[in-house]
Write a protein that holds these residues in place. Structure first.
Motif, short mmCIF file in Angstrom:
data_model
loop_
_atom_site.label_atom_id
_atom_site.label_comp_id
_atom_site.label_asym_id
_atom_site.label_seq_id
_atom_site.Cartn_x
_atom_site.Cartn_y
_atom_site.Cartn_z
N HIS A 113 39.45 -5.44 6.07
CA HIS A 113 40.45 -6.35 6.64
C HIS A 113 40.28 -7.76 6.07
N LEU A 114 39.04 -8.25 6.08
CA LEU A 114 38.78 -9.61 5.58
C LEU A 114 39.07 -9.76 4.09
N LEU A 115 38.98 -8.68 3.34
CA LEU A 115 39.22 -8.74 1.90
C LEU A 115 40.70 -8.81 1.53
N LYS A 116 41.57 -8.55 2.48
CA LYS A 116 43.01 -8.61 2.18
C LYS A 116 43.39 -10.01 1.71
N GLY A 117 44.01 -10.07 0.53
CA GLY A 117 44.45 -11.33 -0.03
C GLY A 117 43.37 -12.11 -0.76
N GLN A 118 42.17 -11.58 -0.83
CA GLN A 118 41.06 -12.31 -1.45
C GLN A 118 40.87 -11.89 -2.91
N TYR A 119 40.46 -12.83 -3.72
CA TYR A 119 40.19 -12.58 -5.14
C TYR A 119 39.15 -11.48 -5.33
N ILE A 120 38.13 -11.49 -4.50
CA ILE A 120 37.04 -10.52 -4.64
C ILE A 120 37.53 -9.08 -4.49
N ALA A 121 38.60 -8.88 -3.73
CA ALA A 121 39.13 -7.52 -3.52
C ALA A 121 39.56 -6.90 -4.84
N ASP A 122 40.16 -7.69 -5.72
CA ASP A 122 40.58 -7.17 -7.02
C ASP A 122 39.39 -6.82 -7.90
N TRP B 162 41.62 -18.39 3.60
CA TRP B 162 42.25 -17.93 4.83
C TRP B 162 43.77 -17.93 4.74
N ARG B 163 44.34 -18.83 3.94
CA ARG B 163 45.80 -18.84 3.78
C ARG B 163 46.27 -17.57 3.06
N ALA B 164 45.55 -17.18 2.01
CA ALA B 164 45.89 -15.95 1.30
C ALA B 164 45.71 -14.74 2.21
N VAL C 123 49.91 -23.29 12.23
CA VAL C 123 48.50 -23.66 12.11
C VAL C 123 48.37 -25.09 11.62
N GLU C 124 49.18 -25.46 10.65
CA GLU C 124 49.13 -26.83 10.11
C GLU C 124 49.66 -27.84 11.14
N ARG C 125 50.73 -27.49 11.83
CA ARG C 125 51.30 -28.38 12.84
C ARG C 125 50.30 -28.67 13.96
N LEU C 126 49.56 -27.67 14.34
CA LEU C 126 48.55 -27.82 15.40
C LEU C 126 47.23 -28.34 14.85
N GLN C 127 47.19 -28.59 13.55
CA GLN C 127 46.00 -29.07 12.84
C GLN C 127 44.83 -28.10 12.97
N LEU C 128 45.15 -26.84 13.16
CA LEU C 128 44.10 -25.82 13.22
C LEU C 128 43.55 -25.51 11.83
N ASP C 129 44.32 -25.84 10.80
CA ASP C 129 43.86 -25.59 9.44
C ASP C 129 42.58 -26.35 9.13
N ARG C 130 42.46 -27.56 9.66
CA ARG C 130 41.23 -28.34 9.46
C ARG C 130 40.05 -27.68 10.17
N ARG C 131 40.30 -27.16 11.35
CA ARG C 131 39.24 -26.49 12.11
C ARG C 131 38.82 -25.19 11.44
N VAL C 132 39.81 -24.45 10.96
CA VAL C 132 39.51 -23.20 10.26
C VAL C 132 38.68 -23.50 9.02
N GLN C 133 39.09 -24.51 8.26
CA GLN C 133 38.37 -24.87 7.04
C GLN C 133 36.94 -25.33 7.37
N ALA C 134 36.78 -26.05 8.46
CA ALA C 134 35.44 -26.50 8.86
C ALA C 134 34.55 -25.32 9.21
N VAL C 135 35.09 -24.32 9.89
CA VAL C 135 34.32 -23.13 10.24
C VAL C 135 33.93 -22.39 8.98
N ILE C 136 34.86 -22.23 8.06
CA ILE C 136 34.57 -21.51 6.81
C ILE C 136 33.54 -22.27 5.98
N ALA C 137 33.62 -23.60 5.98
CA ALA C 137 32.68 -24.41 5.19
C ALA C 137 31.25 -24.30 5.70
N HIS C 138 31.08 -24.01 6.98
CA HIS C 138 29.74 -23.89 7.54
C HIS C 138 29.31 -22.49 7.38
#
Length: 165
Positions: free
Chosen positions: A30-39, A130-132, A150-165
């Motif tokens: 599921h997590l690999l959907k849309g990801q470069y690594i899947a190819d 996560w966008r892909a 997600v962008e309107r609610l500014q959740l994209d920044r939170r998602v990116q922060a979680v992924i960065a950690h």
């Protein structure tokens, strides 16, 4: 071991490896959907990969078919990555660079050299987009609405922060 890993450690110790392999293969696919690594997984088609977690006495064996992970029956493997649960956690959360974990021998690769290096390089280059992923999962009609919300609610920044950690 980190205290926050205790529940995961107990879970790994209490259920059969086949259950974990099945659940994790579904989660990874599921997590690999849309990801470069899947190819890139197509290069490993037919290979059997094992993850051996020494401190929980867990060995998860997967096979790669058509660019997807599946639980592999038995214990035979082509490549095995061994380490403690904490090292796998650091790898999964990207809290530590994969090269550091491998070169410091906190994670070890056994088996086919070429396949092992390919897997290590995939892990090293892994970045979750996560966008892909949303686009691949939600599809072309629904994804734009989700991404805008997600962008309107500014959740994209939170998602990116979680992924960065």
């Amino acid at each position: 071991m980190r205290l926050q890993l205790l529940p995961l450690s107990l879970l790994l110790k209490s259920l059969p490896d086949a259950v974990h392999s099945e659940l994790l293969s579904r989660l990874f696919n599921h997590l690999l959907k849309g990801q470069y690594i899947a190819d890139q997984l197509h290069e490993l088609d037919g290979k059997r990969l094992a993850i051996a977690i020494g401190d929980t006495h867990t060995e998860l064996v997967f096979t790669i078919r058509d660019g997807r992970l599946a639980r592999a029956p038995g214990k035979a493997w082509d490549v095995r990555i061994k380490g403690r649960l904490e090292e796998f956690w650091l790898l999964a959360t990207r809290s530590e660079d994969p090269d550091t974990l491998f070169f410091a021998r906190r994670l070890n690769i056994e088996g086919e050299t070429e396949t092992g290096l390919y897997v290590k390089n995939l892990l090293d280059g892994m970045d979750f987009d996560w966008r892909a992923h949303v686009q691949a999962v939600a599809g072309p009609r629904l994804a734009p609405f989700i991404l805008r919300a997600v962008e309107r609610l500014q959740l994209d920044r939170r998602v990116q922060a979680v992924i960065a950690h």
